[in-house]
Design a protein around this motif. Structure first.
Motif, PDB file in Angstrom:
ATOM      1  N   ILE B  80     -19.975  -6.925  61.070  1.00  0.00           N
ATOM      2  CA  ILE B  80     -20.557  -6.672  62.386  1.00  0.00           C
ATOM      3  C   ILE B  80     -19.816  -5.512  63.067  1.00  0.00           C
ATOM      4  CG2 ILE B  80     -21.470  -8.979  62.917  1.00  0.00           C
ATOM      5  CD1 ILE B  80     -18.783  -9.484  64.412  1.00  0.00           C
ATOM      6  N   SER B  81     -20.491  -4.878  63.980  1.00  0.00           N
ATOM      7  CA  SER B  81     -19.816  -3.911  64.833  1.00  0.00           C
ATOM      8  C   SER B  81     -20.057  -4.330  66.279  1.00  0.00           C
ATOM      9  CB  SER B  81     -20.322  -2.497  64.569  1.00  0.00           C
ATOM     10  OG  SER B  81     -21.527  -2.288  65.264  1.00  0.00           O
ATOM     11  N   ILE B  97     -23.987  -4.822  60.588  1.00  0.00           N
ATOM     12  CA  ILE B  97     -24.045  -3.482  59.995  1.00  0.00           C
ATOM     13  C   ILE B  97     -23.888  -3.568  58.475  1.00  0.00           C
ATOM     14  CG2 ILE B  97     -23.270  -2.117  61.988  1.00  0.00           C
ATOM     15  CD1 ILE B  97     -20.418  -2.238  60.642  1.00  0.00           C
ATOM     16  N   GLU B  98     -24.253  -2.487  57.832  1.00  0.00           N
ATOM     17  CA  GLU B  98     -24.113  -2.386  56.373  1.00  0.00           C
ATOM     18  C   GLU B  98     -22.661  -2.089  56.048  1.00  0.00           C
ATOM     19  OE1 GLU B  98     -26.372  -2.115  53.629  1.00  0.00           O
ATOM     20  OE2 GLU B  98     -27.882  -3.083  54.905  1.00  0.00           O
ATOM     21  N   LEU B  99     -22.004  -3.011  55.351  1.00  0.00           N
ATOM     22  CA  LEU B  99     -20.629  -2.743  54.908  1.00  0.00           C
ATOM     23  C   LEU B  99     -20.513  -3.288  53.490  1.00  0.00           C
ATOM     24  CD1 LEU B  99     -18.270  -3.765  57.882  1.00  0.00           C
ATOM     25  CD2 LEU B  99     -18.576  -1.461  56.987  1.00  0.00           C
ATOM     26  N   PRO B 100     -19.721  -2.638  52.639  1.00  0.00           N
ATOM     27  CA  PRO B 100     -19.539  -3.191  51.294  1.00  0.00           C
ATOM     28  C   PRO B 100     -18.821  -4.540  51.374  1.00  0.00           C
ATOM     29  CG  PRO B 100     -18.031  -1.359  51.686  1.00  0.00           C
ATOM     30  CD  PRO B 100     -18.955  -1.400  52.845  1.00  0.00           C
ATOM     31  N   GLU B 101     -18.960  -5.372  50.322  1.00  0.00           N
ATOM     32  CA  GLU B 101     -18.223  -6.636  50.269  1.00  0.00           C
ATOM     33  C   GLU B 101     -16.728  -6.337  50.405  1.00  0.00           C
ATOM     34  OE1 GLU B 101     -18.777  -9.941  50.252  1.00  0.00           O
ATOM     35  OE2 GLU B 101     -20.836  -9.266  50.640  1.00  0.00           O
ATOM     36  N   VAL B 102     -15.989  -7.236  51.052  1.00  0.00           N
ATOM     37  CA  VAL B 102     -14.535  -7.067  51.160  1.00  0.00           C
ATOM     38  C   VAL B 102     -13.919  -7.225  49.766  1.00  0.00           C
ATOM     39  CG1 VAL B 102     -12.449  -8.030  52.173  1.00  0.00           C
ATOM     40  CG2 VAL B 102     -14.559  -7.946  53.512  1.00  0.00           C
TER      41      VAL B 102
END
Lengths: 283, 262
Positions: B80-81, B97-102
């Protein structure tokens, strides 16, 4: 300057880093120049030291109470240092003659006290006559300063002495004490325990007053009464400093970070304990 | 930066953790509402510099230069942002938001860090592991605070490290603040630089370093008390009794002079 601004400035100075009180006061004055006079008079900062050229360069303490323009009155010679122009000096405040006699006696006695409790350091006492009050009433400030490696202690005792009744057999002594204590670790940069605490104490005490009593006897009574008052309030403040600086700080520290490394076992106990509490809360 | 902005920043940066809202109100009372934006900008800088957590969807998210993107911050696990009200430290305008997997490695450190933090920091504790611009390096934070304004004290502990997984080093430091302000203003500040090599198990390494610092702090406290405080002013004179005031006080001096053979 409004009262609102002054109150806010005092609240800020109670919160901002007490190690930086002078810089904080200067910042607030830059934000609101009209705060200058009131803040400089009300806020205690570490005492500065001057040498008295009229008294074998003996050191004395300086604060707003013995200041005139940029000079400070020495308790040893009763002269302002650096010397004021003749014109300025005529306007400068000096205690009246009898009060100056009492001031000299106070300085002698508190110098002995300083030696007994501080085993070093500097003391200075300044007295001034109170306007619009009974003859014999006065106010003053008793100052002590001691420094050692990494440590600095400043005591500022502001006293007011007024006759408690018309016979002047009993006087009321009121003191407001601030101690500024700064401690810096010699072993670790950036480790500092510093600040100030304030206390007040008030009491009535008898003063020599019989017709035959000389002014000297009255003075000796005042010094003894003031001496006991300052000794008591300073000892109380020292105990408070000990408690707050060391015990209280450690206690708060343990509320953010546990003091003892937790073994797996105590962690388990803590978890069981929490489970019990949760169970009870759910009842 | 104007002089005014510099002073505002100076004042805010000198603020003890937990009191920034009061300091904000005081400043507004002195300089007026018109300077609100300047003060809030300084508070944002303060929050990031102290890695203070903000509340987002009921969770505490640590602020850092590494999760800041433009005017927003992100939380990589929830993807999230959000924007931040820096005065109340609340997140708002929260967006997925679009973020790669941690990375798995970050997930592991995060998990162990959580266990360690919960067990050793009884305050309101938050922690985070963030990626940095260098893919070999992670930023690791623990922030524990306890604010008790009704009893006039606030406490803060912060650990902030950069872990280099390639060479297995951990660099950073610990900052501690305690503020007590009943009938006065007393502040305790301590900072310790930490530099560790062979940090194969990063959480075990930082845990050992922090435990060692804790004992070191104890010793430093005792030193301040024994070596400095006690030699500034005695509890009682060497005679173990209070001063005999009055005319006889001069006898102390006579006694001393006699003892010193004057």
């Amino acid at each position: 300057m409004s009262d609102k601004q002054y109150t806010a400035a005092l609240d800020l100075l109670r919160r901002l880093d007490p190690d930086q009180t002078r810089a904080n006061v200067a910042n607030l004055i830059s934000l609101e120049p009209e705060l200058a006079e009131d803040l400089l008079a009300a806020v205690d900062t570490p005492l500065t030291v001057q040498k008295d050229p009229h008294a074998s360069h003996r050191e004395f303490l300086c604060c707003d109470y013995n200041r005139d323009i940029d000079s400070y009155r020495s308790p040893w010679s009763n002269e302002y240092v650096p010397e004021l122009t003749e014109e300025d000096a005529q306007e400068s405040p000096f205690p009246s003659d009898p009060l100056r006699q009492l001031e000299v006696l106070c300085n002698d006695s508190f110098d002995v006290y300083r030696d007994l409790y501080y085993e070093g350091g500097i003391s200075s006492v300044y007295l001034w006559d109170l306007e619009d009050s009974t003859d014999g009433d006065f106010a003053g400030v008793v100052l002590f300063k001691k420094t050692n490696v990494g440590g600095e202690w400043d005591s500022i005792h502001v006293v007011e002495v007024t006759a408690a009744d018309e016979s002047r057999a009993v006087y009321n002594y009121k003191v407001t004490t601030t101690v500024i204590l700064q401690l810096r670790s010699e072993k670790q940069n950036g480790l500092a325990l510093s600040g100030n605490l304030t206390r007040q104490l008030e009491r009535d005490a008898p003063v020599a007053h019989a017709a035959g009593d000389s002014i000297d006897a009255v003075h000796v009574s005042h010094v003894a009464n003031l001496g006991q008052l300052v000794e008591d309030v300073e000892s109380q403040t020292r105990n408070l400093l000990d408690t707050v600086y060391f015990e209280k700080t450690k206690d708060v520290l343990q509320q953010v970070r546990l003091a003892n490394a937790h073994t797996a076992e105590t962690q388990l106990n803590k978890k069981q304990h929490q489970d019990v509490i949760r169970g009870l809360q759910n009842l | 930066m104007s002089d005014f902005e510099r002073i505002i920043k100076d004042v805010i940066m000198g603020c003890p953790p937990g009191e920034v809202e009061e300091v904000y109100k005081d400043l507004i009372n002195i300089v007026g509402e018109n300077s609100k934006d300047t003060i809030i900008d300084a508070i944002e800088e303060y929050n990031i510099a102290h890695h203070l957590p903000v509340e987002v969807n009921g969770k505490q998210v640590i602020l850092s230069e590494y999760n800041k993107q433009g005017s927003k911050f992100n939380e990589p696990f929830d993807k999230i942002s959000f924007e931040v009200d820096h005065l109340t430290r609340q997140g708002f305008n929260i967006e997925t938001i679009e973020l790669p997997e941690v990375d798995e490695e970050i997930q592991n450190i995060h998990k162990n860090l959580g266990i360690y933090a919960e067990a050793n920091f009884p305050g309101d504790v938050s922690f985070a592991v963030y990626k940095t611009s260098d893919e070999d390096k992670y930023a690791i934070y623990i922030v524990s605070t306890k604010y008790n304004p009704s009893n006039f004290w606030n406490g803060y502990w912060e650990s902030a490290y950069i872990y280099d997984k390639q060479v297995q080093t951990l660099e950073g430091g610990i900052r501690v603040r305690v503020h007590y302000y009943e009938d006065g203003n007393v502040s305790f500040k301590a900072e310790k630089e930490v530099k560790l090599e062979d940090a194969t198990d990063v959480v075990a390494s930082l845990s050992a370093a922090e435990k060692a610092y804790e004992s070191e702090l104890d010793g430093l406290f005792d030193d301040l008390n024994e070596k400095q405080f006690k030699s500034l002013r005695r509890r009682l004179p060497i005679t173990r009794s209070k001063v005999s005031w009055g005319k006889a006080i001069g006898n102390y001096r006579l006694g001393k002079d006699a003892a010193e053979g004057r």
